[in-house]
Design a protein around this motif. Structure first.
Motif, short mmCIF file in Angstrom:
data_model
loop_
_atom_site.label_atom_id
_atom_site.label_comp_id
_atom_site.label_asym_id
_atom_site.label_seq_id
_atom_site.Cartn_x
_atom_site.Cartn_y
_atom_site.Cartn_z
N THR A 219 111.80 65.34 -7.65
CA THR A 219 113.12 65.72 -8.21
C THR A 219 114.06 64.53 -8.36
O THR A 219 115.17 64.68 -8.87
CB THR A 219 113.78 66.77 -7.31
N GLY A 220 113.66 63.31 -7.89
CA GLY A 220 114.51 62.13 -8.01
C GLY A 220 115.64 62.05 -7.02
O GLY A 220 116.63 61.34 -7.25
N LYS A 221 115.56 62.81 -5.92
CA LYS A 221 116.62 62.81 -4.91
C LYS A 221 116.21 62.08 -3.64
O LYS A 221 116.89 62.18 -2.62
CB LYS A 221 116.98 64.26 -4.55
N LEU A 222 115.13 61.31 -3.71
CA LEU A 222 114.63 60.65 -2.50
C LEU A 222 115.58 59.57 -2.02
O LEU A 222 115.89 59.49 -0.82
CB LEU A 222 113.24 60.06 -2.78
N ASN A 223 116.05 58.71 -2.92
CA ASN A 223 116.95 57.62 -2.52
C ASN A 223 118.25 58.15 -1.91
O ASN A 223 118.76 57.61 -0.92
CB ASN A 223 117.26 56.73 -3.73
N LYS A 224 118.80 59.20 -2.52
CA LYS A 224 120.04 59.78 -2.01
C LYS A 224 119.83 60.36 -0.62
O LYS A 224 120.67 60.22 0.27
CB LYS A 224 120.51 60.86 -2.99
N ARG A 229 120.41 59.95 5.27
CA ARG A 229 119.74 59.93 6.57
C ARG A 229 120.08 58.66 7.34
O ARG A 229 120.29 58.67 8.55
CB ARG A 229 118.23 60.02 6.34
N ARG A 230 120.13 57.53 6.61
CA ARG A 230 120.42 56.25 7.26
C ARG A 230 121.85 56.25 7.83
O ARG A 230 122.08 55.80 8.96
CB ARG A 230 120.27 55.12 6.25
N LYS A 231 122.80 56.79 7.08
CA LYS A 231 124.19 56.84 7.55
C LYS A 231 124.32 57.75 8.77
O LYS A 231 125.06 57.45 9.71
CB LYS A 231 125.09 57.35 6.43
N LYS A 232 123.58 58.84 8.77
CA LYS A 232 123.64 59.77 9.89
C LYS A 232 123.08 59.12 11.16
O LYS A 232 123.66 59.25 12.26
CB LYS A 232 122.84 61.02 9.54
N ASN A 233 121.97 58.41 11.04
CA ASN A 233 121.37 57.73 12.19
C ASN A 233 122.28 56.61 12.71
O ASN A 233 122.39 56.38 13.91
CB ASN A 233 120.00 57.19 11.83
N ALA A 234 122.92 55.90 11.77
CA ALA A 234 123.83 54.81 12.17
C ALA A 234 125.03 55.37 12.94
O ALA A 234 125.48 54.77 13.93
CB ALA A 234 124.30 54.05 10.93
N ALA A 235 125.55 56.54 12.49
CA ALA A 235 126.68 57.16 13.19
C ALA A 235 126.27 57.59 14.60
O ALA A 235 127.04 57.45 15.57
CB ALA A 235 127.19 58.35 12.39
N LYS A 236 125.03 58.08 14.75
CA LYS A 236 124.55 58.46 16.08
C LYS A 236 124.43 57.25 17.00
O LYS A 236 124.77 57.32 18.19
CB LYS A 236 123.19 59.16 15.96
#
Length: 244
Positions: A219-224, A229-236
């Motif tokens: 569907t072309g939504k992999l990069n988004k 996911r990266r931002k969520k892990n960084a916030a944790k």
């Protein structure tokens, strides 16, 4: 003062006279037509007509009730009670109080409603997802008309909450379809006399992640998704080490 025997003889004589009068009235009514009888009934009234033809309680004198003295046969025995009066059940007051209290029951968790089946519940209430989708469309139109920022924020939160619920329902149905496929494969191997392979939780989770990755890629939504996911892990990580 009249004795009971004299009173009974007088009452019997009056009853015999009443019976003779009623028989005479009935004989007269036999020769009348139905219309004449109905007209007579309207003129006299239903109550008087019944008393004259059938005989009512008011036309006969009532006998005085004999007063019975309920005594004890022994001082250690209880008093004898009449059998004409119904004895109240034990705990009747408590039963009346329980009837007044309205008992609210949730059929999903009440044993009286039978065993709870998640699959049956989801199928019966599948129409709720369509209602949520309609509400999301209505909220989108309302969002374009609203100018207040606080109200816009509330509308966006409501929309996101409805969308998330529909996404969870879709995931649940997809998972159930996958489980049905696994069960059918296991059943086929049993029928062929082969030893089936039962997936562990870890293997099933890995399989679900691969399917999700392929879906996002197509569907072309992999990069988004990866960026989110990266931002969520960084916030944790920042929260864990105490960095604001």
């Amino acid at each position: 003062m009249t004795s009971p025997s004299e009173y009974s003889s007088a009452s019997e004589h009056e009853e015999s006279n009443d019976d003779e009068t009623q028989n005479a009235i009935r004989e007269d009514l036999k020769g009348m037509s139905f219309e004449e009888i109905m007209k007579l009934k309207e003129e006299l009234g239903a109550k008087v007509y019944k008393e004259a033809v059938l005989g009512g309680r008011s036309s006969r004198p009532q006998r005085p009730k004999a007063k019975t003295d309920l005594k004890r046969l022994n001082k250690n025995r209880p008093r004898e009670m009449t059998t004409r009066r119904q004895v109240p059940f034990l705990g009747a007051e408590h039963r009346v109080e329980r009837k007044k209290n309205v008992e609210l029951r949730d059929p999903r968790f009440d044993e009286k409603s039978g065993a709870y089946s998640a699959e049956t519940f989801k199928k019966n209430y599948q129409f709720v997802s369509q209602i949520r989708a309609k509400e999301v469309g209505q909220l989108k139109k309302k969002l374009d008309e609203v100018e207040d920022e606080a109200e816009k924020h509330d509308i966006k939160d409501t929309m996101q909450r409805l969308i998330n619920k529909n996404v969870e329902d879709k995931k649940w149905h997809t998972k159930q379809k996958q489980l049905k496929k696994e069960r059918s494969v296991i059943q086929k191997k049993h029928d062929l006399g082969q030893q089936p392979h039962y997936l562990t939780k870890k293997e099933r989770r890995a399989k679900e992640l691969v399917a999700q990755f392929e879906k996002l890629k197509n569907t072309g939504k992999l990069n988004k998704h990866m960026e989110k996911r990266r931002k969520k892990n960084a916030a944790k990580d920042r929260k864990r080490i105490g960095i604001e």
